[in-house]
Write a protein that holds these residues in place. Structure first.
Motif, PDB file in Angstrom:
ATOM      1  N   ILE A  47       0.819  -1.213   0.000  1.00 39.30           N
ATOM      2  CA  ILE A  47       0.000   0.000   0.000  1.00 39.30           C
ATOM      3  C   ILE A  47       0.852   1.261   0.000  1.00 39.30           C
ATOM      4  CG2 ILE A  47      -1.997  -1.103   1.061  1.00 39.30           C
ATOM      5  CD1 ILE A  47      -1.093   0.016   3.750  1.00 39.30           C
ATOM      6  N   TRP A  48       2.101   1.160   0.411  1.00 39.64           N
ATOM      7  CA  TRP A  48       3.014   2.310   0.464  1.00 39.64           C
ATOM      8  C   TRP A  48       3.598   2.641  -0.916  1.00 39.64           C
ATOM      9  CZ3 TRP A  48       3.549  -2.402   2.864  1.00 39.64           C
ATOM     10  CH2 TRP A  48       4.495  -3.290   2.321  1.00 39.64           C
ATOM     11  N   ALA A 279      -6.040   6.230  14.493  1.00 38.56           N
ATOM     12  CA  ALA A 279      -6.865   7.147  13.704  1.00 38.56           C
ATOM     13  C   ALA A 279      -7.352   6.471  12.423  1.00 38.56           C
ATOM     14  CB  ALA A 279      -6.080   8.409  13.377  1.00 38.56           C
ATOM     15  N   VAL A 280      -6.502   5.672  11.796  1.00 33.04           N
ATOM     16  CA  VAL A 280      -6.903   4.964  10.578  1.00 33.04           C
ATOM     17  C   VAL A 280      -7.994   3.945  10.886  1.00 33.04           C
ATOM     18  CG1 VAL A 280      -6.100   3.308   8.851  1.00 33.04           C
ATOM     19  CG2 VAL A 280      -4.754   5.355   9.328  1.00 33.04           C
ATOM     20  N   ARG A 281      -7.844   3.205  11.975  1.00 29.35           N
ATOM     21  CA  ARG A 281      -8.875   2.218  12.341  1.00 29.35           C
ATOM     22  C   ARG A 281     -10.223   2.904  12.559  1.00 29.35           C
ATOM     23  NH1 ARG A 281      -4.483  -0.620  14.844  1.00 29.35           N
ATOM     24  NH2 ARG A 281      -4.580   0.656  16.711  1.00 29.35           N
ATOM     25  N   ARG A 282     -10.220   4.038  13.212  1.00 34.15           N
ATOM     26  CA  ARG A 282     -11.474   4.743  13.475  1.00 34.15           C
ATOM     27  C   ARG A 282     -12.064   5.322  12.190  1.00 34.15           C
ATOM     28  NH1 ARG A 282     -11.304   7.383  19.518  1.00 34.15           N
ATOM     29  NH2 ARG A 282     -10.083   5.726  20.474  1.00 34.15           N
ATOM     30  N   ALA A 283     -11.203   5.803  11.322  1.00 32.99           N
ATOM     31  CA  ALA A 283     -11.700   6.327  10.049  1.00 32.99           C
ATOM     32  C   ALA A 283     -12.342   5.212   9.230  1.00 32.99           C
ATOM     33  CB  ALA A 283     -10.555   6.979   9.276  1.00 32.99           C
ATOM     34  N   ARG A 284     -11.696   4.060   9.176  1.00 31.52           N
ATOM     35  CA  ARG A 284     -12.271   2.932   8.441  1.00 31.52           C
ATOM     36  C   ARG A 284     -13.605   2.500   9.053  1.00 31.52           C
ATOM     37  NH1 ARG A 284     -12.629   0.875   3.627  1.00 31.52           N
ATOM     38  NH2 ARG A 284     -10.441   0.359   3.305  1.00 31.52           N
ATOM     39  N   LEU A 295     -16.427   1.304   0.136  1.00 28.56           N
ATOM     40  CA  LEU A 295     -15.540   2.171  -0.629  1.00 28.56           C
ATOM     41  C   LEU A 295     -14.084   1.980  -0.214  1.00 28.56           C
ATOM     42  CD1 LEU A 295     -17.438   5.596  -0.686  1.00 28.56           C
ATOM     43  CD2 LEU A 295     -17.212   3.949  -2.564  1.00 28.56           C
ATOM     44  N   PRO A 296     -13.159   1.991  -1.170  1.00 26.61           N
ATOM     45  CA  PRO A 296     -11.738   2.001  -0.782  1.00 26.61           C
ATOM     46  C   PRO A 296     -11.397   3.295  -0.056  1.00 26.61           C
ATOM     47  CG  PRO A 296     -11.981   2.305  -3.149  1.00 26.61           C
ATOM     48  CD  PRO A 296     -13.342   1.989  -2.630  1.00 26.61           C
ATOM     49  N   MET A 297     -10.455   3.200   0.878  1.00 28.60           N
ATOM     50  CA  MET A 297     -10.041   4.383   1.639  1.00 28.60           C
ATOM     51  C   MET A 297      -8.560   4.633   1.395  1.00 28.60           C
ATOM     52  SD  MET A 297     -10.664   5.395   5.637  1.00 28.60           S
ATOM     53  CE  MET A 297      -9.341   4.466   6.406  1.00 28.60           C
ATOM     54  N   GLY A 319      -4.890  -3.903   5.754  1.00 35.04           N
ATOM     55  CA  GLY A 319      -6.251  -4.392   5.882  1.00 35.04           C
ATOM     56  C   GLY A 319      -7.274  -3.314   6.158  1.00 35.04           C
ATOM     57  N   GLU A 320      -6.798  -2.123   6.518  1.00 35.02           N
ATOM     58  CA  GLU A 320      -7.707  -1.008   6.784  1.00 35.02           C
ATOM     59  C   GLU A 320      -7.779  -0.031   5.620  1.00 35.02           C
ATOM     60  OE1 GLU A 320      -9.552  -1.023   9.323  1.00 35.02           O
ATOM     61  OE2 GLU A 320      -8.568  -2.286  10.809  1.00 35.02           O
ATOM     62  N   VAL A 321      -6.692   0.123   4.875  1.00 37.61           N
ATOM     63  CA  VAL A 321      -6.634   1.103   3.793  1.00 37.61           C
ATOM     64  C   VAL A 321      -6.028   0.464   2.549  1.00 37.61           C
ATOM     65  CG1 VAL A 321      -6.476   3.112   5.296  1.00 37.61           C
ATOM     66  CG2 VAL A 321      -4.388   1.971   4.567  1.00 37.61           C
ATOM     67  N   GLU A 322      -6.332   1.061   1.411  1.00 34.95           N
ATOM     68  CA  GLU A 322      -5.790   0.587   0.149  1.00 34.95           C
ATOM     69  C   GLU A 322      -4.597   1.411  -0.325  1.00 34.95           C
ATOM     70  OE1 GLU A 322      -9.507  -1.305   0.740  1.00 34.95           O
ATOM     71  OE2 GLU A 322      -9.082   0.849   0.789  1.00 34.95           O
TER      72      GLU A 322
END
Length: 505
Positions: A47-48, A279-284, A295-297, A319-322
């Protein structure tokens, strides 16, 4: 001889005798890592590598920037580049000039920007911003490059302009390619520095742009809200659902130094190393709870200059972001002005490299590029993989608490990581003693220009000859050849912030 003097001499003799004894350094703390080399637990998406950030559109026309991105594509596998200001007046998109007093649309320099990427087999992550002065409702600007941050004076005129822009992209580059370019509306409209309008005005502008783009071809991907500190996600998605506004992805930003009260309310303060993953977990979770749960994030701005922090954050958001797009790649960067240095003490801002001189953050991504596409089970501070060639590649790290790199260069004079050296006891389960492995290291001394730069006397603007020396000195060193010990264990010593890549057949 007085009693006091006898006591002093006796004490002095004892002190000298103690000083003569060899001093044994304290053994470093041991950190345990276990990698199950035969247990694949799923894919390992890089993802990076999906995107990297880079200042504004006009900067991509610079030779130094293009040299940096060429190297990053080769070394790091970068696929896309995101930047601000494709509609800035400096590109003459819709600006009254001596040649065009009517302010008609002119995509000549836009073509040069995107041609530069496409010719390198790179894709843009298109950001629709800022506002062409001919369409703007005001004169407020942001940054060294004076991007207009006011809403459009007419939504209809703005939508027509976006339709013209999208049609230009499709006609020039083809729908097959452009349909793979995420198109994002604006940047950080929740911050007054970047948007003088209201949330409602941003949402209406978003809808106007999204509808205009989908009217060209429904395959075009459009999204937002591109907010800082993961804000506005539920409100944005609720608006899109209620207003039938097209949306193909969610984008937002998070930095470790963002205000924790804004992110987490009145909860106890977290270590800086925990801010981005939480913060990413909460956003997802907000996306999953919305009317558009699948939706992909994309986190298309985040940053760190600490090797172990980079590895830790990325492994914890899988697993949380694309997408995790590091802001920024190149030191050819002028958002707040022109740096008066290439290398400096303390904070050097966000770039991963300066005039082709790789910093430890850049070299960390170089090690991560060597990871495979299958993720192996691992316990402890490690991200382990199996590559297509069958080799095991695993990154291990010694996490330290370290201040977030400021966007303002030289905001701090020294780095102050809070951590201790560690001895990493890495067990490669499934491999026997004597198995040959290769190890490469990156920290603030290895895979870093700092030692060579210090030996030069720390010049702020190295000469051309010194730049060449620094480029070579900052390379990741050739791998250290090792053999596993009893039980398939490898002992590695890592300083605070250090990372190591282990490769084994």
């Amino acid at each position: 001889m007085s009693m006091e003097r006898r006591h002093f001499l006796a004490a002095s003799a004892g002190t000298l005798a103690a000083a003569a004894l060899p001093v044994r350094a304290a053994a470093p703390e041991t950190a345990l890592v276990r990698i199950e080399t035969r247990e694949v637990i799923g894919p390992l998406p890089h993802i990076w590598e999906e995107c990297v950030g880079s200042d504004r559109a006009a900067i991509t026309l610079r030779e130094s920037w293009r040299q940096d991105i060429d190297r990053a594509k080769a070394d790091l596998g970068i696929k896309r580049v995101r930047f601000h200001g494709i509609f800035n007046d400096e590109l003459g998109v819709k600006t009254k000039t001596w040649l065009s007093r009517s302010g008609k649309t002119n995509f000549r320099d836009v073509a040069e920007v995107y041609d530069g990427l496409v010719s390198r087999n790179l894709a843009p992550f298109v950001e629709l911003g800022f506002m062409p002065s001919e369409l703007a409702s005001g004169t407020r600007t942001f940054g060294f490059y004076n991007g207009n941050v006011t809403p459009p004076k007419s939504l209809d005129d703005y939508a027509a302009f976006i339709r013209e822009f999208g049609t230009f992209l499709v006609d020039r580059y083809g729908i097959a390619g452009v349909s793979q370019w995420p198109i994002e509306v604006w940047n950080e409209a929740n911050l007054p520095a970047f948007w003088t309008g209201t949330q409602a005005e941003y949402f209406q502008m978003y809808k106007a742009a999204a509808v205009a783009l989908k009217g060209i071809d429904p395959r075009l991907q459009v999204g937002g809200p591109a907010t800082s500190t993961t804000q506005w996600l539920p409100e944005f998605l609720n608006f899109c659902a209620a207003e039938n506004a097209p949306v193909d992805f969610v984008s937002t930003h998070i930095y470790a130094g963002d205000p924790q009260k804004q992110l987490f309310g009145d909860e106890p303060r977290r270590p800086i190393t925990a801010v981005i993953p939480e913060a990413v977990r909460r956003a997802r979770a907000k996306v999953r709870a919305s009317a558009k749960p699948r939706l992909p994030m994309y986190i298309n701005e985040w940053s760190s200059d600490s090797p172990a922090m980079i590895a830790h954050v990325l492994s914890n958001v899988l697993g949380e972001v694309e997408m995790m797009s590091h802001w920024v790649l190149s030191g050819t960067y002028e958002e707040l002005g022109v740096y008066d240095f290439l290398l400096s003490e303390g904070s050097m801002g966000w770039p991963q490299m300066m005039r082709g001189i790789p910093l430890p953050s850049y070299n960390t991504y170089r090690l991560m590029h060597a990871l495979g596409q299958q993720r192996l089970r691992a316990e402890g501070p490690a991200l382990a993989s199996r590559r297509e060639d069958g080799r095991v590649a695993a990154l291990v790290w010694n996490l330290a608490e370290v201040g977030h790199p400021a966007g303002l260069p030289e905001a701090t004079a020294v780095r102050k990581p809070v951590g201790t050296p560690k001895r990493m006891a890495v067990t490669l389960a499934g491999m026997a003693a004597g198995h040959a492995v290769r190890v490469r290291y990156v920290d603030q001394q290895r895979g870093s220009p700092v030692p060579a730069w210090t030996a030069m006397g720390k010049p702020r603007l190295p000469t051309i000859a010194q730049i060449e020396v620094l480029r070579r000195a900052a390379q990741v060193a050739a791998p250290e050849m090792r053999r596993l010990g009893p039980g398939g264990t490898l002992m590695l010593d890592l300083p605070p912030e250090g990372v190591a890549l282990i490769e084994a057949a």
